[in-house]
Design a protein around this motif. Structure first.
Motif, short mmCIF file in Angstrom:
data_model
loop_
_atom_site.label_atom_id
_atom_site.label_comp_id
_atom_site.label_asym_id
_atom_site.label_seq_id
_atom_site.Cartn_x
_atom_site.Cartn_y
_atom_site.Cartn_z
N ALA A 115 -53.09 -45.08 57.28
CA ALA A 115 -53.44 -46.39 57.79
C ALA A 115 -54.64 -46.51 58.59
O ALA A 115 -55.63 -47.21 58.11
CB ALA A 115 -52.33 -47.26 58.55
N ALA A 116 -54.98 -45.67 59.35
CA ALA A 116 -56.04 -45.56 60.14
C ALA A 116 -57.26 -45.22 59.32
O ALA A 116 -58.34 -45.67 59.46
CB ALA A 116 -56.19 -44.53 61.27
N VAL A 117 -56.96 -44.36 58.21
CA VAL A 117 -58.10 -43.86 57.39
C VAL A 117 -58.58 -45.01 56.64
O VAL A 117 -59.68 -45.32 56.42
CB VAL A 117 -57.89 -42.51 56.48
N PHE A 118 -57.64 -45.68 56.20
CA PHE A 118 -57.77 -46.91 55.03
C PHE A 118 -58.47 -48.03 55.90
O PHE A 118 -59.36 -48.52 55.19
CB PHE A 118 -56.28 -47.38 54.74
N ARG A 119 -58.04 -48.48 57.12
CA ARG A 119 -58.76 -49.41 57.74
C ARG A 119 -60.16 -49.25 58.13
O ARG A 119 -61.16 -50.11 58.28
CB ARG A 119 -57.97 -49.78 59.13
N THR A 120 -60.63 -47.78 58.54
CA THR A 120 -61.96 -47.52 58.79
C THR A 120 -62.71 -47.31 57.45
O THR A 120 -63.89 -47.69 57.51
CB THR A 120 -61.97 -46.02 59.28
N ASN A 121 -62.22 -46.89 56.33
CA ASN A 121 -63.07 -46.39 55.22
C ASN A 121 -62.92 -47.33 53.79
O ASN A 121 -63.67 -47.52 52.98
CB ASN A 121 -62.78 -45.11 54.67
N CYS A 122 -61.85 -48.01 53.85
CA CYS A 122 -61.17 -48.54 52.47
C CYS A 122 -61.15 -50.00 52.50
O CYS A 122 -61.36 -50.72 51.60
CB CYS A 122 -60.13 -48.06 52.16
N ALA A 123 -60.84 -50.69 53.77
CA ALA A 123 -60.64 -51.80 53.69
C ALA A 123 -61.96 -52.90 53.60
O ALA A 123 -61.69 -54.11 53.05
CB ALA A 123 -59.92 -52.38 55.06
N GLN A 124 -63.08 -52.40 53.77
CA GLN A 124 -64.38 -52.91 53.52
C GLN A 124 -64.11 -53.55 51.89
O GLN A 124 -64.86 -54.57 51.65
CB GLN A 124 -65.48 -52.32 53.78
N CYS A 125 -63.99 -52.85 51.08
CA CYS A 125 -63.91 -53.12 49.69
C CYS A 125 -62.42 -53.79 49.33
O CYS A 125 -62.26 -54.77 48.78
CB CYS A 125 -64.14 -51.71 48.70
N HIS A 126 -61.33 -52.95 49.51
CA HIS A 126 -60.11 -53.36 49.08
C HIS A 126 -59.62 -54.50 49.86
O HIS A 126 -58.13 -55.04 49.65
CB HIS A 126 -59.20 -52.07 48.94
N GLY A 127 -60.07 -54.94 51.09
CA GLY A 127 -59.41 -55.88 51.99
C GLY A 127 -58.32 -55.17 52.89
O GLY A 127 -57.81 -54.21 52.77
N GLU A 277 -56.65 -36.07 55.83
CA GLU A 277 -57.13 -37.35 55.62
C GLU A 277 -57.00 -37.92 54.29
O GLU A 277 -56.56 -38.95 54.02
CB GLU A 277 -58.30 -37.47 56.27
N LEU A 278 -57.45 -37.10 53.32
CA LEU A 278 -57.39 -37.55 51.62
C LEU A 278 -55.78 -37.60 51.51
O LEU A 278 -55.48 -38.56 50.63
CB LEU A 278 -58.13 -36.46 50.99
N ARG A 279 -55.14 -36.55 51.95
CA ARG A 279 -53.71 -36.61 51.71
C ARG A 279 -53.00 -37.76 52.21
O ARG A 279 -52.11 -38.54 51.72
CB ARG A 279 -53.13 -35.25 51.88
N ALA A 280 -53.42 -38.08 53.58
CA ALA A 280 -52.86 -39.27 54.37
C ALA A 280 -52.94 -40.46 53.72
O ALA A 280 -52.17 -41.30 53.59
CB ALA A 280 -53.02 -39.01 55.71
N VAL A 281 -54.24 -40.68 53.33
CA VAL A 281 -54.62 -42.14 52.93
C VAL A 281 -54.15 -42.06 51.16
O VAL A 281 -53.74 -43.27 50.98
CB VAL A 281 -55.93 -42.37 52.84
N SER A 282 -53.70 -41.14 50.54
CA SER A 282 -53.39 -41.17 49.30
C SER A 282 -51.90 -41.63 49.60
O SER A 282 -51.35 -42.36 48.76
CB SER A 282 -53.60 -40.06 48.64
N TRP A 283 -51.08 -40.91 50.36
CA TRP A 283 -49.79 -41.46 50.77
C TRP A 283 -49.71 -42.85 51.00
O TRP A 283 -48.96 -43.32 50.75
CB TRP A 283 -49.40 -40.48 51.86
N TYR A 284 -50.43 -43.24 51.92
CA TYR A 284 -50.51 -44.73 52.47
C TYR A 284 -50.70 -45.74 51.29
O TYR A 284 -50.10 -46.42 51.00
CB TYR A 284 -51.63 -44.74 53.55
N VAL A 285 -51.75 -45.54 50.44
CA VAL A 285 -51.91 -46.19 49.30
C VAL A 285 -50.86 -46.28 48.19
O VAL A 285 -50.15 -47.33 47.98
CB VAL A 285 -53.37 -45.82 48.55
N HIS A 286 -50.28 -45.15 48.14
CA HIS A 286 -49.13 -45.06 47.11
C HIS A 286 -47.95 -45.75 47.88
O HIS A 286 -47.27 -46.38 46.90
CB HIS A 286 -48.69 -43.50 47.15
N GLY A 287 -47.86 -45.95 49.22
CA GLY A 287 -46.72 -46.70 49.65
C GLY A 287 -46.70 -47.99 49.92
O GLY A 287 -45.95 -48.53 50.59
N LEU A 288 -47.86 -48.53 49.64
CA LEU A 288 -48.29 -50.04 49.77
C LEU A 288 -47.52 -51.05 48.86
O LEU A 288 -47.35 -52.40 49.02
CB LEU A 288 -49.75 -50.31 49.53
N GLY A 289 -46.80 -50.44 47.75
CA GLY A 289 -46.03 -51.14 47.00
C GLY A 289 -46.18 -50.91 45.50
O GLY A 289 -45.25 -51.21 44.69
#
Length: 292
Positions: A115-127, A277-289
């Motif tokens: 979640a931390a990696v996503f907020r820092t690096n991915c949220a700018q595009c994916h929200g 971090e790659l593995r953690a954010v992949s797990w996070y994205v996979h678990g979003l629904g």
């Protein structure tokens, strides 16, 4: 009303010599406690700028005589927490992606770190909520429609290598022809195939033009999108039979896609994020629904 000069009345404290609508301003001295506090703040401010980093220069601020560095403090705290998490990071790296869910402690760490990696690096595009931005082609990560696959391994590969970038030779790559702009189809054929795609996705369409568009589709689109518009994840060709659209599914949006194609680019994160971090954010994205 403008101020006018007046003389102090007999027996009254001296004034500043001004009067506004009959109101005069006395020229009383400031309280001594206030003055001493003010002078002490000045002395403290001068001492602070000498002792601590303060004055900006061309490349950095003045260091200060005590050599305190807030950046070093932050880096030290980060290093301290990295050391504390080193063991579980190594465990995350060593664990097969599909087996992460078998360890509750590993799941907790991966979800929070991801979640931390996503907020820092991915949220700018994916929200922040990962719903994407359709008008810009930023994918919604909450649904179960995935261009390149939605299982753990597929998400990890996409995050690691990116899509259509020029910096990673293993990036996911596909390119749709510009059928209209490059003259591969004339205006009538573009309109016909658009009506057929609208039919495939269950939208209102012109039946006659859709029948003609089926022939255009079979000759030009079926190799990537499939005989019935089911898509092809190996090529990153989207499914055309549902209501999920990366760039919009209206007649105008589809017409634009057929005429000019779409070419969204995602950076490869394997040079910016560590393996854990790659593995953690992949797990996070996979678990979003939407993960499969």
């Amino acid at each position: 009303m403008c101020a006018k000069q007046v003389k102090p009345r007999e027996g009254e404290p001296p004034t500043t010599g001004h009067e506004w609508d009959g109101i005069r301003e006395f020229d009383n001295p400031m309280p001594r406690w206030w003055l001493w506090t003010f002078y002490a703040c000045i002395v403290w401010g001068i001492g602070y700028t000498i002792a601590y980093p303060a004055w900006p220069l061309l490349t950095e601020a003045t260091r200060g005589v005590i050599g305190h560095d807030t950046r070093a403090d932050v880096e030290g705290e980060l290093a301290e927490w990295d050391a504390k998490n080193a063991a579980i990071k190594e465990q995350l790296i060593a664990t097969d992606l599909t087996a992460i869910g078998e360890d509750p402690q590993l799941v907790s760490f991966a979800e929070n770190a991801g979640a931390a990696v996503f907020r820092t690096n991915c949220a700018q595009c994916h929200g922040a909520g990962a719903a994407g931005v359709q008008s810009l082609g930023y994918a919604n990560l909450l649904d179960d429609d995935w261009l390149w696959g939605g299982d753990m391994e597929a998400i990890y590969l996409t995050v690691s290598h990116g899509i259509r970038n020029t910096t990673d030779p293993e990036a996911r790559y596909s390119e749709m022809p510009k059928f209209g702009a490059d003259g591969l189809l004339d205006k009538g054929q573009v309109g016909d195939v658009v009506e057929y795609v609208l039919q495939l996705s269950g939208q209102q369409h012109e039946a006659g033009r859709a029948r003609a568009g089926a022939v255009v589709y079979a000759d030009n689109c079926m190799a990537c999108h499939g005989e019935n518009g089911e898509g092809d994840r190996e090529q990153g060709a989207p499914k055309l039979t549902d209501a999920v659209w990366l760039y919009g599914g209206s007649r105008e949006d589809i017409t634009h896609s057929v005429n000019f194609a779409r070419f969204g680019v995602m950076p490869n994160w394997n040079t910016r994020l560590s393996e854990d971090e790659l593995r953690a954010v992949s797990w996070y994205v996979h678990g979003l629904g939407g993960g499969e």
